[in-house]
Design a protein around this motif. Structure first.
Motif, mmCIF file in Angstrom:
data_model
loop_
_atom_site.group_PDB
_atom_site.id
_atom_site.type_symbol
_atom_site.label_atom_id
_atom_site.label_comp_id
_atom_site.label_asym_id
_atom_site.label_seq_id
_atom_site.Cartn_x
_atom_site.Cartn_y
_atom_site.Cartn_z
ATOM 1 N N LEU A 82 0.823 -1.199 0.000
ATOM 2 C CA LEU A 82 0.000 0.000 0.000
ATOM 3 C C LEU A 82 0.864 1.260 0.000
ATOM 4 O O LEU A 82 0.642 2.189 -0.780
ATOM 5 N N PHE A 83 1.882 1.286 0.851
ATOM 6 C CA PHE A 83 2.772 2.447 0.898
ATOM 7 C C PHE A 83 3.636 2.521 -0.356
ATOM 8 O O PHE A 83 3.978 3.618 -0.813
ATOM 9 N N ALA A 84 3.997 1.357 -0.917
ATOM 10 C CA ALA A 84 4.818 1.357 -2.138
ATOM 11 C C ALA A 84 4.033 1.920 -3.318
ATOM 12 O O ALA A 84 4.564 2.675 -4.140
ATOM 13 N N ILE A 85 2.750 1.569 -3.407
ATOM 14 C CA ILE A 85 1.914 2.052 -4.502
ATOM 15 C C ILE A 85 1.684 3.559 -4.392
ATOM 16 O O ILE A 85 1.613 4.273 -5.394
ATOM 17 N N CYS A 86 1.574 4.046 -3.169
ATOM 18 C CA CYS A 86 1.336 5.486 -2.954
ATOM 19 C C CYS A 86 2.637 6.259 -3.120
ATOM 20 O O CYS A 86 3.083 6.988 -2.224
ATOM 21 N N ASP A 87 3.249 6.095 -4.271
ATOM 22 C CA ASP A 87 4.530 6.717 -4.596
ATOM 23 C C ASP A 87 4.282 8.084 -5.229
ATOM 24 O O ASP A 87 3.454 8.209 -6.140
ATOM 25 N N PRO A 88 4.981 9.124 -4.762
ATOM 26 C CA PRO A 88 4.778 10.480 -5.305
ATOM 27 C C PRO A 88 5.010 10.596 -6.808
ATOM 28 O O PRO A 88 4.578 11.586 -7.402
ATOM 29 N N LYS B 174 11.398 1.057 -11.810
ATOM 30 C CA LYS B 174 11.954 -0.173 -11.232
ATOM 31 C C LYS B 174 11.360 -0.429 -9.836
ATOM 32 O O LYS B 174 12.054 -0.536 -8.844
ATOM 33 N N PHE B 175 10.043 -0.562 -9.828
ATOM 34 C CA PHE B 175 9.278 -0.760 -8.599
ATOM 35 C C PHE B 175 9.796 -1.935 -7.774
ATOM 36 O O PHE B 175 10.119 -2.990 -8.305
ATOM 37 N N GLU B 176 9.888 -1.728 -6.483
ATOM 38 C CA GLU B 176 10.206 -2.826 -5.562
ATOM 39 C C GLU B 176 9.679 -2.481 -4.175
ATOM 40 O O GLU B 176 9.530 -1.309 -3.818
ATOM 41 N N LEU B 177 9.358 -3.534 -3.410
ATOM 42 C CA LEU B 177 8.915 -3.327 -2.037
ATOM 43 C C LEU B 177 10.142 -3.200 -1.155
ATOM 44 O O LEU B 177 10.882 -4.153 -0.977
ATOM 45 N N LYS B 178 10.359 -2.020 -0.635
ATOM 46 C CA LYS B 178 11.539 -1.800 0.193
ATOM 47 C C LYS B 178 11.155 -0.960 1.411
ATOM 48 O O LYS B 178 10.102 -0.314 1.438
#
Length: 390
Positions: A97-103, A152-156
């Motif tokens: 959820l926080f990864a998707i809410c990327d500025p 280059k999306f990743e869960l971090k």
């Protein structure tokens, strides 16, 4: 499942994770009718999904190169936890959820994508939740996925500042998830209790971290608790909707109201006032029985809410409170000013207000509401009102 796959296998392509999740459920729909539902359906689903991830990588052309053996060895060692519990899923969901809410994505795109991927909304449900059309939502989601892939999306792990910057979009997503459960636009369901409970669960997880345990988070939880306290009273034994004034207050969940009071206190320990504070205050007063003076407070809060964030639903609710405060005829005039002639609830409210003044006018408005209603349950409400007046 999409969130867990991305987190544990480092999948950077959300579309791939979604496809694997869909294939997994398709497999279950083919196998389970023949073999029966397994003892642990959740574990079965995640095992199949894990194997599909491995099959995908095995068939990628890159694995025909020299590094194939080393990468396959590393992939085989990277397994999902033996026990897929709610903690594993919740942690993955929040991380996603926080990864998707990327500025890098406009906030409308963030929320649209989160509602589709993490909340399971259809394109139509996302459009209804955000008060727009399907084509707009399709474009938003496509652009959002493209932006994530290109970056280059990743869960971090995110820094505190990154989490704080993304919290508003996360809270809005949880809020819309709850609303879809409480005022479901689904074709045959006007209440989807499981969505309400899921929204509360995700919000409660935010209170476990100092960075996200903020007044607005607690205000949102208070709002959802107050609203959820009346869920059982909103439907009768036949699944028909029960209007607020006809609800049996004995069916209201006093424990949920107490929980709402607790989180409301946590939300008001600073000077911060968000839209969630105001909506929670309105919801609180709706749990107060036999106190007509409450409508003065409710109307006052709706006046504040409209200034913060206008919506047609808020305007209609304010008109209802206005009628309670200043009388039916004044309420009708206030409602007509809105001229929301494409909304079933607009005509439904007019039908309600005209009941004791002009039965023919009430029936006419209820009929218009019936023709605009999107769910069978909502249609049933208006049909019953028409029959009662006739």
């Amino acid at each position: 499942m999409t969130a867990v796959l991305c987190r544990h296998f480092g999948l950077s392509d959300i579309q791939l994770a979604e496809d694997i999740a869909s294939d997994t459920f398709l497999k279950a729909s083919e196998v389970w009718p023949v073999t029966g539902i397994p003892a642990n359906p959740q574990a079965w689903l995640y095992t199949v999904a894990k194997n599909k991830v491995k099959d995908y990588f095995k068939h990628k052309a890159v694995f025909e190169l020299k590094v194939k053996d080393n990468i396959l060895k590393e992939l085989n060692e990277k397994t999902l936890p033996d026990d897929i519990d709610q903690r594993t899923i919740s942690d993955s969901q929040l991380a996603m959820l926080f990864a998707i809410c990327d500025p890098i994505i406009p906030i409308a795109g963030q929320i649209s994508l989160a509602l589709q991927i993490l909340c399971g909304f259809s394109i139509l449900e996302v459009a209804q939740a955000l008060l727009t059309n399907k084509e707009t939502i399709k474009k938003r989601i496509f652009r959002a996925k493209t932006a994530l892939r290109d970056s280059k999306f990743e869960l971090k792990e995110l820094s505190d500042s990154q989490i704080s910057a993304r919290l508003a979009a996360v809270l809005k997503t949880i809020y819309l998830l709850f609303n879809e459960g409480y005022y479901a636009q689904h074709e045959n369901h006007i209440i989807r209790k499981e969505l309400c409970m899921e929204a509360i669960r995700l919000a409660l997880l935010l209170t476990a971290h100092e960075t996200t345990n903020l007044p607005q988070t607690n205000a949102l939880i208070a709002l959802m608790c107050y609203q959820s306290s009346r869920l059982d009273a909103r439907m009768d034994k036949d699944g028909a909707i029960v209007l607020f004034e006809q609800q049996d207050v004995q069916q209201w969940d006093s424990d949920m109201i107490d929980q709402g009071n607790f989180y409301m206190v946590q939300a008001t320990d600073t000077q911060e006032t968000s839209k969630y504070h105001i909506e929670a205050a309105i919801a609180y007063w709706h749990t107060v029985v036999d106190n007509q003076s409450k409508w003065e407070y409710i109307l006052k809060f709706y006046n504040q809410l409209i200034l913060i964030e206008y919506s047609p639903v808020t305007a209609l609710n304010r008109a209802f409170a206005y009628a309670k405060m200043y009388g039916t005829e004044a309420g009708i005039e206030e409602t007509k000013k809105l001229n929301l002639i494409k909304m079933s609830h607009y005509f439904g409210l007019l039908g309600y207000l005209y009941r004791d003044l002009d039965q023919a006018e009430a029936i006419d408005n209820y009929t218009k509401a019936l023709n605009l209603a999107s769910s069978l349950t909502e249609q049933d409400v208006y049909q019953k009102q028409i029959l009662a007046l006739q």
